[in-house]
Every structure is written in C-alpha cells, then in structure tokens.
Write an enzyme that holds these catalytic residues in place. Structure first.
Site, PDB file in Angstrom:
ATOM      1  N   CYS A 174     -59.705 -32.112  70.566  1.00  0.00           N
ATOM      2  CA  CYS A 174     -60.311 -31.215  71.645  1.00  0.00           C
ATOM      3  C   CYS A 174     -61.335 -30.423  70.746  1.00  0.00           C
ATOM      4  CB  CYS A 174     -59.026 -30.296  71.953  1.00  0.00           C
ATOM      5  SG  CYS A 174     -59.780 -28.884  73.071  1.00  0.00           S
ATOM      6  N   ASP A 220     -54.403 -32.143  72.623  1.00  0.00           N
ATOM      7  CA  ASP A 220     -55.628 -31.631  73.739  1.00  0.00           C
ATOM      8  C   ASP A 220     -55.117 -30.775  74.579  1.00  0.00           C
ATOM      9  OD1 ASP A 220     -58.165 -31.468  74.679  1.00  0.00           O
ATOM     10  OD2 ASP A 220     -57.855 -33.089  75.859  1.00  0.00           O
ATOM     11  N   SER A 221     -56.168 -30.060  75.293  1.00  0.00           N
ATOM     12  CA  SER A 221     -55.416 -29.462  76.589  1.00  0.00           C
ATOM     13  C   SER A 221     -55.063 -30.413  77.792  1.00  0.00           C
ATOM     14  CB  SER A 221     -56.478 -28.540  77.189  1.00  0.00           C
ATOM     15  OG  SER A 221     -57.541 -29.678  77.553  1.00  0.00           O
ATOM     16  N   THR A 249     -62.931 -27.970  72.000  1.00  0.00           N
ATOM     17  CA  THR A 249     -62.845 -26.409  72.271  1.00  0.00           C
ATOM     18  C   THR A 249     -61.616 -25.694  71.400  1.00  0.00           C
ATOM     19  OG1 THR A 249     -63.144 -26.781  74.542  1.00  0.00           O
ATOM     20  CG2 THR A 249     -62.398 -24.506  74.129  1.00  0.00           C
ATOM     21  N   TYR A 286     -58.702 -25.307  78.637  1.00  0.00           N
ATOM     22  CA  TYR A 286     -58.774 -24.426  77.283  1.00  0.00           C
ATOM     23  C   TYR A 286     -60.198 -23.862  77.361  1.00  0.00           C
ATOM     24  CZ  TYR A 286     -54.598 -26.150  74.512  1.00  0.00           C
ATOM     25  OH  TYR A 286     -53.314 -26.396  74.071  1.00  0.00           O
ATOM     26  N   GLY A 287     -60.992 -24.370  77.969  1.00  0.00           N
ATOM     27  CA  GLY A 287     -62.496 -24.190  77.992  1.00  0.00           C
ATOM     28  C   GLY A 287     -62.787 -22.703  78.364  1.00  0.00           C
ATOM     29  N   CYS A 344     -66.940 -32.907  74.421  1.00  0.00           N
ATOM     30  CA  CYS A 344     -65.570 -32.484  74.955  1.00  0.00           C
ATOM     31  C   CYS A 344     -65.093 -33.884  74.769  1.00  0.00           C
ATOM     32  CB  CYS A 344     -65.804 -31.771  76.132  1.00  0.00           C
ATOM     33  SG  CYS A 344     -64.066 -31.708  77.125  1.00  0.00           S
ATOM     34  N   THR A 345     -63.775 -34.017  74.339  1.00  0.00           N
ATOM     35  CA  THR A 345     -63.029 -35.064  74.421  1.00  0.00           C
ATOM     36  C   THR A 345     -62.626 -35.719  75.917  1.00  0.00           C
ATOM     37  OG1 THR A 345     -60.986 -33.993  74.015  1.00  0.00           O
ATOM     38  CG2 THR A 345     -62.121 -34.792  72.228  1.00  0.00           C
ATOM     39  N   HIS A 346     -62.781 -35.069  76.761  1.00  0.00           N
ATOM     40  CA  HIS A 346     -62.612 -35.646  78.134  1.00  0.00           C
ATOM     41  C   HIS A 346     -63.784 -36.500  78.460  1.00  0.00           C
ATOM     42  CE1 HIS A 346     -59.284 -32.640  78.316  1.00  0.00           C
ATOM     43  NE2 HIS A 346     -58.823 -33.359  79.722  1.00  0.00           N
TER      44      HIS A 346
END
Ligand code: DGL
Length: 258
Positions: A69, A6-7, A71, A38-39, A179-181
């Site tokens: 991720c 992921d970012s 994105t 990354y967005g 979004c995975t966050h």
C-alpha cells in the site's frame, strides 16, 4: 512465510505479481477493509493499524512483510523498521522510471492524498523530476471502484475520464499508478488515454525487491494462501478477491477484527 497487507484488495496487484513468479511459496494477506480507506487517515492512525496488523501477521508466522500500500508505506515504513527486527518491503512511487523515459518531459501521477502529502513522495519528486512537468491527481473514487469490483463498467469510465483529462491536456506520455488498487483499472485507463501513454504499475519493481530479500523462498507443492479481512463480511471479501485474482487459486478466507 511472506505476508502482505493493504487497506483492502489493492495489495493483490503486488501479491499477484509475486504469486505469478513464486506460486509454491505459502503466503498471508491481510486486507484492512473495516478501516478502508487509508488515503484519508492520519499518520498516527495508520501507524496504529500497521502495528496491530504486523503483530497479527507475525503471530501467524510472517518473517517478511510487504506493505502493499503506497499510502501506508509513506506513513509507517520507518516506524515499523524501527520497532521490529524482521524485514519490510514498501511501495516506491515509480516517478523515477517515468521521468527517465518521458519523451514529452511531462508525466502524470495518480495516488491518494495521503501518499501525495507524505515525505517519500515529495523527496522522490524533487530528486528525479528536474525539468519535468509533473501533474499530480488524487484518484478520488478509484479505490472504491476496485473494492466494489466495478472494473470495465461505464461507471469506471465516467469516474476516470475527468481525472486523467487534465494530464492529457499537458501532453503526458507516462502515468504512474501510485496506489496498489489502481493497476486493476489499467484496462479502463488505457482505453481513455490511448496506446501512446504508458501506465506504470510499480509492482514488478517491488517484487524484484522481495526477491532480493528472499532469494531462497521455502517452496512447497502444497503451498497455502491464507487471506484475512478485518471486515466481518468474508463472503464479499472472497468475491472481491476472486474477481481480481481468479477463481482457480485455492485460498483460505477468514475474518479477523484487530
Ligand atoms: N491501496 C492503497 C494505496 O496503495 C490505499 C488506498 C486507500 O485505502 O486509500 O495507497
């Protein structure tokens, strides 16, 4: 060996869901924190990062890679599948389950601008939301909140309220965390939107897909978890990870700029 990237720390929402089911599987995790977010990156930039990370993870023994991720999935999953022979699992925007179970016929989606502008989101939206009111909202500042460990703080509340209020006005009964966050802000969000609104974390569905592709994981009592960041600051990486997955899981941390 299964690997996730992921970012930043967001992919840990998928990693953790998998770990809770298969803790004896050794795993790699790569957080591209030097290049976060990354967005706001172009498709070309994301493909370049994904190829560097994939080559690195394969050199460390990865035989299946989870693009944890949304994105990056939108921009890179196709080129990765074309270039490499190992399997990749990507994130699905969970619009379908939200649309199917909505009673109010109104749903919200929080994701990055990169995800909203990708083909995958547009196609999924067109396919599954006929007759459904879909309110999309880029989650400005949400990735940073999670990276800085600011869950359950007044700052989080202040940032999240204006993002979800327009959705509440439209009477949404489901909000997709695209979004995975974002699942790490679930408690903060739930407090704002109330119990009647269901927040959808796509990671259990993604883990189901991992289990389909990897039905017999190599179980080992001495399973090792190797976590890498492209940022030089391993200390803050470790602190960030521990805040999200707890201090009890023994993880090996390293910085690796690609
Ligand atoms: N975790 C990310 C996602 O699922 C990316 C966030 C970002 O770096 O902008 O979209």
């Amino acid at each position: 060996m299964i690997a996730f990237f992921d970012s930043g720390l967001g992919g840990l929402s998928v990693w953790k869901t998998y770990y809770q089911q298969v803790p004896q599987q050794s795993m790699l995790y790569f957080a591209d924190q030097k290049y976060i977010p990354y967005g706001s990156k172009t498709k070309e930039e994301l493909i370049d990062r994904a190829i560097k990370i994939t080559d690195f993870l394969i050199s460390k023994g990865a035989t299946i890679i989870v693009v944890a991720c949304n994105t990056a999935t939108a921009a890179v999953i196709k080129p990765l599948r074309e270039k490499y022979s190992i399997p990749f699992v990507g994130m699905e925007p969970a619009i379908k389950p939200a649309a199917i179970s909505s009673q109010t016929k109104s749903i919200g989606v929080l994701a990055t601008e990169g995800t909203f502008s990708g083909e995958l989101f547009q196609q999924t939206k067109e396919k599954f939301t006929k007759g459904i009111n879909v309110i999309v909202q880029p989650g400005y500042g949400m990735v940073e909140l999670v990276e800085e460990g600011l869950m359950r703080t007044p700052k989080a509340k202040e940032l999240l309220e204006p993002l979800v209020h327009p959705m509440l006005k439209e009477n949404v009964d489901h909000i997709v965390l695209g979004c995975t966050h974002y699942p790490f802000l679930k408690d903060d969000l739930q407090e704002i939107v109330g119990e009647k609104v269901q927040l959808i974390d796509p990671s259990p569905a993604v883990v189901k897909q991992i289990n389909r592709l990897l039905p017999d994981p190599l179980l080992n009592k001495e399973a090792k978890y190797q976590f890498y960041t492209s940022s030089p600051n391993v200390v803050s990486f470790q602190a960030g990870v521990e805040k999200l997955i707890g201090k009890n899981i023994k993880v090996d941390y390293q910085s690796f700029d690609l």
